[in-house]
Write a protein that holds these residues in place. Structure first.
Motif, PDB file in Angstrom:
ATOM      1  N   VAL A   8     -31.629   0.981   0.826  1.00 44.74           N
ATOM      2  CA  VAL A   8     -30.239   0.632   0.184  1.00 44.74           C
ATOM      3  C   VAL A   8     -30.586  -0.371  -0.971  1.00 44.74           C
ATOM      4  CG1 VAL A   8     -28.183  -0.997   0.193  1.00 44.74           C
ATOM      5  CG2 VAL A   8     -28.806   0.844   2.239  1.00 44.74           C
ATOM      6  N   LYS A   9     -30.061  -0.145  -2.025  1.00 39.66           N
ATOM      7  CA  LYS A   9     -30.417  -0.904  -3.331  1.00 39.66           C
ATOM      8  C   LYS A   9     -29.768  -2.273  -3.462  1.00 39.66           C
ATOM      9  CE  LYS A   9     -31.650   2.828  -6.526  1.00 39.66           C
ATOM     10  NZ  LYS A   9     -31.157   3.683  -7.684  1.00 39.66           N
ATOM     11  N   PRO A  10     -30.313  -3.188  -4.208  1.00 40.82           N
ATOM     12  CA  PRO A  10     -29.337  -4.517  -4.101  1.00 40.82           C
ATOM     13  C   PRO A  10     -27.843  -4.427  -4.688  1.00 40.82           C
ATOM     14  CG  PRO A  10     -31.685  -4.446  -5.477  1.00 40.82           C
ATOM     15  CD  PRO A  10     -31.403  -3.090  -5.198  1.00 40.82           C
ATOM     16  N   GLN A  11     -27.447  -3.671  -5.230  1.00 40.58           N
ATOM     17  CA  GLN A  11     -26.056  -3.320  -5.711  1.00 40.58           C
ATOM     18  C   GLN A  11     -25.699  -2.167  -5.163  1.00 40.58           C
ATOM     19  OE1 GLN A  11     -25.086  -4.125  -9.683  1.00 40.58           O
ATOM     20  NE2 GLN A  11     -26.596  -5.829 -10.176  1.00 40.58           N
ATOM     21  N   ARG A  18     -16.664   7.523  -2.578  1.00 38.77           N
ATOM     22  CA  ARG A  18     -17.478   6.255  -2.413  1.00 38.77           C
ATOM     23  C   ARG A  18     -18.624   6.592  -1.886  1.00 38.77           C
ATOM     24  NH1 ARG A  18     -13.990   3.201   1.755  1.00 38.77           N
ATOM     25  NH2 ARG A  18     -15.402   1.244   1.148  1.00 38.77           N
ATOM     26  N   GLN A  19     -19.840   6.010  -2.466  1.00 38.50           N
ATOM     27  CA  GLN A  19     -21.220   6.294  -2.019  1.00 38.50           C
ATOM     28  C   GLN A  19     -22.027   5.027  -2.038  1.00 38.50           C
ATOM     29  OE1 GLN A  19     -21.539   8.994  -5.770  1.00 38.50           O
ATOM     30  NE2 GLN A  19     -22.736   9.858  -4.223  1.00 38.50           N
ATOM     31  N   VAL A  20     -23.160   5.077  -1.341  1.00 38.56           N
ATOM     32  CA  VAL A  20     -24.082   4.026  -1.299  1.00 38.56           C
ATOM     33  C   VAL A  20     -25.376   4.372  -2.277  1.00 38.56           C
ATOM     34  CG1 VAL A  20     -25.645   2.711   0.336  1.00 38.56           C
ATOM     35  CG2 VAL A  20     -23.426   3.372   1.069  1.00 38.56           C
ATOM     36  N   ALA A  21     -25.655   3.399  -2.904  1.00 37.66           N
ATOM     37  CA  ALA A  21     -26.967   3.559  -3.792  1.00 37.66           C
ATOM     38  C   ALA A  21     -28.239   3.286  -3.017  1.00 37.66           C
ATOM     39  CB  ALA A  21     -26.760   2.636  -5.024  1.00 37.66           C
ATOM     40  N   VAL A  22     -28.965   4.229  -2.986  1.00 37.66           N
ATOM     41  CA  VAL A  22     -30.320   4.165  -2.172  1.00 37.66           C
ATOM     42  C   VAL A  22     -31.529   4.664  -3.217  1.00 37.66           C
ATOM     43  CG1 VAL A  22     -29.089   4.871  -0.014  1.00 37.66           C
ATOM     44  CG2 VAL A  22     -30.067   6.459  -1.454  1.00 37.66           C
ATOM     45  N   GLU A  23     -32.611   4.056  -2.732  1.00 34.54           N
ATOM     46  CA  GLU A  23     -33.987   4.209  -3.496  1.00 34.54           C
ATOM     47  C   GLU A  23     -34.993   5.059  -2.437  1.00 34.54           C
ATOM     48  OE1 GLU A  23     -37.144   1.611  -5.867  1.00 34.54           O
ATOM     49  OE2 GLU A  23     -35.595   0.680  -4.713  1.00 34.54           O
ATOM     50  N   VAL A  24     -35.448   5.926  -3.000  1.00 35.68           N
ATOM     51  CA  VAL A  24     -36.569   6.678  -1.950  1.00 35.68           C
ATOM     52  C   VAL A  24     -37.716   5.939  -1.717  1.00 35.68           C
ATOM     53  CG1 VAL A  24     -38.058   8.705  -1.856  1.00 35.68           C
ATOM     54  CG2 VAL A  24     -35.600   8.910  -2.932  1.00 35.68           C
ATOM     55  N   GLY A  66     -31.435  -1.890   9.914  1.00 31.52           N
ATOM     56  CA  GLY A  66     -32.286  -2.977   9.009  1.00 31.52           C
ATOM     57  C   GLY A  66     -31.962  -4.308   9.468  1.00 31.52           C
ATOM     58  N   ARG A  67     -32.361  -5.301   8.546  1.00 32.42           N
ATOM     59  CA  ARG A  67     -31.915  -6.713   8.824  1.00 32.42           C
ATOM     60  C   ARG A  67     -31.359  -7.477   7.777  1.00 32.42           C
ATOM     61  NH1 ARG A  67     -37.813  -9.759   7.605  1.00 32.42           N
ATOM     62  NH2 ARG A  67     -37.927  -9.580   5.614  1.00 32.42           N
ATOM     63  N   LEU A  68     -30.664  -8.342   8.149  1.00 33.58           N
ATOM     64  CA  LEU A  68     -29.737  -9.343   7.119  1.00 33.58           C
ATOM     65  C   LEU A  68     -30.389 -10.779   7.028  1.00 33.58           C
ATOM     66  CD1 LEU A  68     -26.138  -8.347   8.184  1.00 33.58           C
ATOM     67  CD2 LEU A  68     -27.330  -7.344   6.399  1.00 33.58           C
ATOM     68  N   THR A  69     -30.562 -11.218   6.066  1.00 31.75           N
ATOM     69  CA  THR A  69     -31.317 -12.639   5.648  1.00 31.75           C
ATOM     70  C   THR A  69     -29.925 -13.771   5.465  1.00 31.75           C
ATOM     71  OG1 THR A  69     -33.275 -11.836   4.760  1.00 31.75           O
ATOM     72  CG2 THR A  69     -32.711 -14.081   4.462  1.00 31.75           C
ATOM     73  N   ASP A 127     -32.440  -5.752   3.903  1.00 31.97           N
ATOM     74  CA  ASP A 127     -33.342  -4.978   3.910  1.00 31.97           C
ATOM     75  C   ASP A 127     -32.847  -3.853   4.846  1.00 31.97           C
ATOM     76  OD1 ASP A 127     -35.717  -6.002   2.483  1.00 31.97           O
ATOM     77  OD2 ASP A 127     -35.040  -7.673   3.996  1.00 31.97           O
ATOM     78  N   LEU A 128     -32.206  -2.896   4.216  1.00 32.63           N
ATOM     79  CA  LEU A 128     -31.280  -1.768   4.936  1.00 32.63           C
ATOM     80  C   LEU A 128     -31.916  -0.378   4.588  1.00 32.63           C
ATOM     81  CD1 LEU A 128     -27.736  -3.205   4.375  1.00 32.63           C
ATOM     82  CD2 LEU A 128     -29.249  -3.430   6.530  1.00 32.63           C
ATOM     83  N   MET A 129     -31.935   0.580   5.417  1.00 35.03           N
ATOM     84  CA  MET A 129     -32.362   1.808   5.483  1.00 35.03           C
ATOM     85  C   MET A 129     -31.517   2.825   6.132  1.00 35.03           C
ATOM     86  SD  MET A 129     -35.923   0.829   7.370  1.00 35.03           S
ATOM     87  CE  MET A 129     -35.882  -0.685   6.457  1.00 35.03           C
TER      88      MET A 129
END
Length: 435
Positions: A100-103, A112-118, A136-139, A213-215
């Motif tokens: 998952v991207k920062p925005q 509705r979609q979720v922006a992701v990076e490969v 993933g984890r949340l800070t 940091d989500l995936m």
């Protein structure tokens, strides 16, 4: 082939190990979950968590350090000298996926979609039309972390219908930016929706979430496959299969006070994108832990040098089984088969760290465990992948051997291995750690 009934005394694992691997894979959708699960198993076996910021003592017993998606664990036998060498099993906790991207909030045409990076060298097409979860984890704002796992169908990367792309079966071409963004609903896109949703799943207030940091991960469970259930299909075998085997082997040898070495598990993050991270094999984490253990036992630089000179690392990562539909892509004289035992990985250009000395060490461990083994080398016309092996050898100056389990569909969202190979690997690792 080895079986539970015919295992020698130094080979304690059988088919139940593979059942446990499947549970470990399902419970570890991110490197952070894999580390948490490994730490839990170690603590139940009597290992003690130590903090990097605390002073370490020289007591014997099992200890471990975690940092993000990495874990280093070791067992100091009673009376171990400061210069006692290490026997290390190295692996990595990360797998190629979509992150998952920062925005993250995006959408188009009412979706509705979720922006992701490969992340890493993933097989993109294996993520299409598959039910996906999010983990993933949340800070949090106070610096603490909270694991989250939405392990149910939440996302999907929909493929274009063949009616709108008649050439799809002649060679699918995916644009990483335009074609890989998953949908998770319909309606208006609102900033903050995804984080608010994930925070709710984790049981925290969205306002307390400062980073993430989500995936994504495939939610279909690992399963036995084949007429005789001789295969296992599941996610993240590259390389949680090795992490799981290494944890089991370390726990098995812990408590044996006649060990001539200090056995170590080193599971790193970020191997799939080059290991250049504070939690990666390129970073100082392993060397720092090993050195601090020497110094905590009263040693100095000379003891550290002696310990490292006698240390051996098995870099355990998955490798390529011969593919029945693409046999020409493999070296014609090296065809590793599933359920044929672990593979010894060789590349003279040092993409793997194995040499003749390493081959002899690995062969001796397999012979002691009663485990068959195979050799792997790439076809000369095909580029060879690499592992943490050469990095570990070069960075720390220690003898390193590259091994692993042969699988199919490497870097897919769902990979395939032989049902016997996980416990054959674990038994070989026990024999190696015993020395």
């Amino acid at each position: 082939m080895s079986s539970a009934a015919s295992r020698p005394a130094s080979a304690p694992f059988g088919p139940g190990h593979t059942d446990d691997l499947m549970s470990f894979l399902a419970a570890s959708p991110s490197p952070y979950h894999a580390v948490a699960n490994a730490a839990d198993r170690l603590e139940k076996a009597g290992f003690r968590r130590v903090e990097e910021t605390a002073a370490w003592d020289g007591t014997s017993g099992g200890k471990f350090v975690t940092r993000g998606g990495a874990i280093i664990a070791w067992y100091v036998p009673e009376g171990a000298a400061p210069h006692t060498p290490y026997r290390i099993v190295g692996a990595h906790t990360d797998s190629p996926n979509l992150r998952v991207k920062p925005q993250p909030d995006m959408g188009a045409q009412g979706w509705r979609q979720v922006a992701v990076e490969v992340y890493g060298g993933t097989l993109l097409n294996t993520w299409l039309d598959r039910d996906l979860g999010l983990a993933g984890r949340l800070t949090l704002r106070d610096g603490s972390h909270r694991l989250v796992n939405v392990d149910r169908p939440l996302l999907r990367v929909p493929q274009l219908a063949i009616h709108l792309d008649r050439s799809a079966n002649d060679g699918l071409k995916l644009d990483r930016q335009r074609h890989m963004q998953p949908v998770w609903g319909t309606g208006e896109v609102r900033e903050g929706d995804l984080v608010a949703f994930v925070a709710g799943e984790a049981g925290v207030d969205a306002e307390d979430v400062a980073g993430w940091d989500l995936m994504v991960h495939a939610v279909d469970a690992p399963a036995y496959l084949g007429r005789d259930r001789e295969l296992v299909a599941g996610p993240r075998m590259d390389n949680l299969l090795s992490v799981h085997a290494a944890v089991a082997a370390l726990v098995e040898v812990a408590g044996r006070e006649d060990l001539p070495y200090v056995p170590v598990l080193a599971a790193f993050d970020h191997e799939e994108n080059g290991s250049e991270a504070d939690t990666g094999a390129q970073g100082p984490l392993l060397g720092t832990v090993l050195e601090r253990s020497v110094y905590a036992r009263g040693g100095g630089y000379e003891d550290r040098a002696r310990a490292f000179a006698g240390t051996v690392c098995l870099s355990s990562d998955t490798g390529h089984a011969v593919h029945p539909n693409y046999a020409e892509r493999h070296d014609p004289t090296h065809h590793p088969r599933v359920n044929g035992g672990p593979i010894l990985k060789v590349n003279v250009n040092q993409r793997y760290a194995t040499d003749g000395t390493g081959r002899a060490l690995f062969a001796a461990a397999c012979e002691k465990a009663g485990v068959p083994w195979q050799s792997f080398v790439s076809n000369n016309d095909m580029p060879c992948g690499t592992t943490i092996g050469p990095i570990t050898a070069a960075r720390h100056g220690i003898t390193t051997v590259d091994i692993g389990v042969a699988i199919l569909s490497m870097h897919s969202a769902r990979e395939l291995c032989g049902a016997e190979d996980p416990y054959l690997l674990a038994n070989a690792l026990v024999a190696f750690l015993e020395g």
